[in-house]
Design a protein around this motif. Structure first.
Motif, PDB file in Angstrom:
ATOM      1  N   GLY A 211       0.637  -1.472  -0.019  1.00 49.61           N
ATOM      2  CA  GLY A 211      -0.032   0.172   0.070  1.00 49.61           C
ATOM      3  C   GLY A 211       1.124   0.974  -0.103  1.00 49.61           C
ATOM      4  O   GLY A 211       0.390   2.395  -0.256  1.00 49.61           O
ATOM      5  N   HIS A 213       1.558   3.937   2.143  1.00 53.76           N
ATOM      6  CA  HIS A 213       0.815   5.406   2.146  1.00 53.76           C
ATOM      7  C   HIS A 213       0.959   5.391   4.113  1.00 53.76           C
ATOM      8  O   HIS A 213       1.001   6.562   4.217  1.00 53.76           O
ATOM      9  N   GLY A 286      -2.133   2.485  -3.971  1.00 51.70           N
ATOM     10  CA  GLY A 286      -1.012   2.333  -3.723  1.00 51.70           C
ATOM     11  C   GLY A 286       0.442   1.713  -4.755  1.00 51.70           C
ATOM     12  O   GLY A 286       1.336   1.454  -4.912  1.00 51.70           O
ATOM     13  N   THR A 373       5.524   6.264   3.125  1.00 52.66           N
ATOM     14  CA  THR A 373       6.685   7.502   2.055  1.00 52.66           C
ATOM     15  C   THR A 373       7.447   8.014   3.215  1.00 52.66           C
ATOM     16  O   THR A 373       8.858   8.343   2.287  1.00 52.66           O
TER      17      THR A 373
END
Length: 426
Positions: A211, A213, A286, A373
Motif C-alpha cells: 500500500g 502510504h 498504492g 513513504t
C-alpha cells in the motif's frame, strides 16, 4: 492482463478493466454489503461452490477481487485472498492447515507481532510453534515432528533485514512433504518472488510497502499452486469431503487454487476478517507506484546505512545491501535490486541512547509501522518487542541497543541530516 508483461505494467493493470456500466477507468469502490442473485438456481450454485460470483462482502467483493488478481500476478501465484490485515492472513492460512494439537516450525527472526501470535494466541487453538534459526536450515529439519504441518519464514526478516536462504529451507520442507509459507512483506514482489524459490504460500501485510502510504490496513494470502494437498492425509480441510458443501473435496475440485479457496470459504466465511472495499481501493492505488517507490526506498536505505556505519556513536549496522554484511550474498541471489528499506543498527549507549535518539528525531516519525513513504523509526525493545523476554528480544534481533529504521522516499540528504542531529543528542 498477461503474466508475461513487465512488473511495472502488471502493478498498474493486472486484474482491472474499465467499469462495464459507467466506463470508469479507476477500479470503483463497491461499497455494498451484498449482491443480487439472478434467480434461485444462480444463488444455489454460488452457495454450493458450483459457480464463482459475489454473495456477501464478508466473503468477496469486486474491488477486493481486483486487488487479489493483481497481487497474485505480481507474485506469480495462481490465486490470492485479500483480508483485513497481515495477522488475519496468517490466521486463515494456519486455520486451513492445522488441527488441534498440530505444530509448525517458524523462523525465530520474525516481526514481534508474529512471534506473539504464534507463541501465545495460537495456543488457544491448540496450535504450537517450534522455533528455528533462519541462518541454519538444518535447525528447521531438527524441529520437524509427526504433527508438523508447515514451515514459516520471512523473505527479509523484520526488524534486522536479514535475507533468508529461501531455497535451502524450501528443500527441507519438500523432503518432509510440508508447505513452505513465506511472509514477503519486507521485500514485496518487486524485490523478491518467493514462489520462484520454492515457496508454496506467500503472505503479506499489505499495510506496509504494498500500500505504501500508511493509510490503509490489509493482508493477503497468495496460493502459489505448487503443493499437492492430497499427497497425504495431513490436510483434511483440503483433501477430505466437506460436509458443509455436500461432500465436495476442495483440492479435487479446485486443483492449484484450492488453498486460496479454502481460506476464503472455510476461514474468511466463518472467522470473518474481511477487508473493506475502501481499503482494497486504497491499496490498489498504492500498488500502482510500488516499483518506483521500492527502488527509491532501497537507494535511500543503502546511502543511510553507509553513512551510519562510519558514525562514532554507532556500534554496528545490519543491512544486507552492504558488501561486507553476512547476508549480502543472499541479497544478491534473492533480492538483487536492493535489500529493502528496513534495517537495524546499534547505539554504543545502549537502551538509554536508543530512547533518546528516537525522541530527538524530527523528520522521522516514531511509530509502530514500516513501509510508509515517510521515514519511520522505532526502538523495538521498548515497543514492538517489549512483550518478549530479554533473551527473546536478542534472538529476534531486537536487543536493548537496537534501533529500527524504515527509510522513506524523502530527499536522502534530509534523512541523513535528521539522523545526525538526533545522534548528536545521545
Amino acid at each position: 492482463m498477461s503474466g508475461s508483461q513487465g512488473f511495472e505494467t502488471l502493478a498498474i493493470h493486472a486484474g482491472a478493466q474499465p467499469d462495464p456500466t459507467t466506463g470508469a477507468r479507476a477500479t470503483p469502490i463497491y461499497q455494498t454489503t451484498s449482491f443480487v442473485f439472478n434467480d434461485v438456481d444462480h444463488a444455489a450454485a454460488l452457495f454450493g461452490l458450483q459457480k464463482f460470483g459475489n454473495i456477501y462482502t464478508r466473503i468477496m467483493n469486486p474491488t477486493q477481487a481486483v486487488l487479489e488478481e493483481r497481487v497474485a500476478a505480481l507474485e506469480g501465484g495462481t490465486a490470492a485472498l485479500a483480508v483485513a490485515s497481515g495477522h488475519a492472513a496468517q490466521l486463515l492460512v494456519f486455520h486451513a492447515l492445522m488441527q488441534p494439537g498440530d505444530e509448525f516450525v517458524a523462523s525465530r527472526r520474525l516481526y514481534g507481532g508474529s512471534i506473539n501470535q504464534f507463541g501465545h494466541s495460537f495456543k488457544s487453538f491448540d496450535w504450537h510453534v517450534k522455533w528455528a534459526d533462519p541462518a541454519d536450515p538444518q535447525s528447521f529439519e531438527v524441529a520437524i515432528g509427526e504433527r508438523t504441518k508447515a514451515i514459516f519464514i520471512e523473505s527479509i526478516a523484520n526488524p534486522g533485514g536479514a535475507v533468508v536462504d529461501i531455497e535451502a529451507i524450501a528443500a527441507v520442507a519438500q523432503r518432509h512433504g510440508l508447505p513452505l509459507i513465506v511472509d514477503n512483506t519486507m521485500a514485496t514482489p518487486y524485490l523478491c518472488r518467493p514462489a520462484e524459490h520454492g515457496a508454496d504460500i506467500v503472505v503479506h501485510s499489505l499495510t506496509k510497502f504494498m500500500g505504501g502510504h500508511g493509510n490503509s490496513m490489509g493482508g493477503v494470502i497468495v496460493d502459489c499452486g505448487t503443493f499437492d494437498w492430497s499427497a497425504s492425509t495431513r490436510y483434511p480441510m483440503l483433501s477430505r469431503p466437506r460436509e458443509e458443501y455436500a461432500g465436495l473435496v476442495l483440492h479435487e475440485t479446485f486443483g492449484n487454487i484450492a488453498l486460496a479457496i479454502a481460506c476464503r470459504v472455510l476461514g474468511l466465511r466463518d472467522l470473518g476478517p474481511a477487508i473493506s472495499p475502501f481499503n482494497a481501493f486504497m491499496l490498489l492505488t498504492g500498488i500502482e507506484t510500488l516499483p518506483l517507490r521500492m527502488q527509491r526506498h532501497c537507494d535511500n536505505a543503502l546511502a543511510v546505512a553507509q553513512h551510519l556505519r562510519t558514525h562514532e556513536k554507532v556500534a554496528w549496522v545490519s543491512y544486507a545491501g552492504l558488501p561486507d554484511d553476512p547476508n549480502h550474498a543472499n541479497m544478491l541471489r534473492y533480492s538483487p535490486k536492493g535489500a529493502g528499506a528496513v534495517f537495524t543498527f546499534g547505539l554504543k549507549g545502549g537502551y538509554e541512547a536508543g530512547v533518546a535518539f528516537v525522541e530527538g528525531l524530527k523528520l522521522f516519525s516514531h511509530l509502530a509501522n514500516i513501509g510508509d513513504t515517510r521515514s519511520l523509526v522505532i526502538h523495538p525493545a521498548s515497543t514492538t518487542h517489549r512483550q518478549l523476554a530479554s533473551d527473546q528480544q536478542i534472538a529476534a534481533g531486537a536487543g536493548p541497543d537496537v534501533v529500527r529504521l524504515s527509510v522513506g522516499i524523502e530527499n536522502v540528504d534530509d534523512i541523513i541530516a535528521d539522523l545526525d542531529q538526533a545522534l548528536a543528542r545521545t
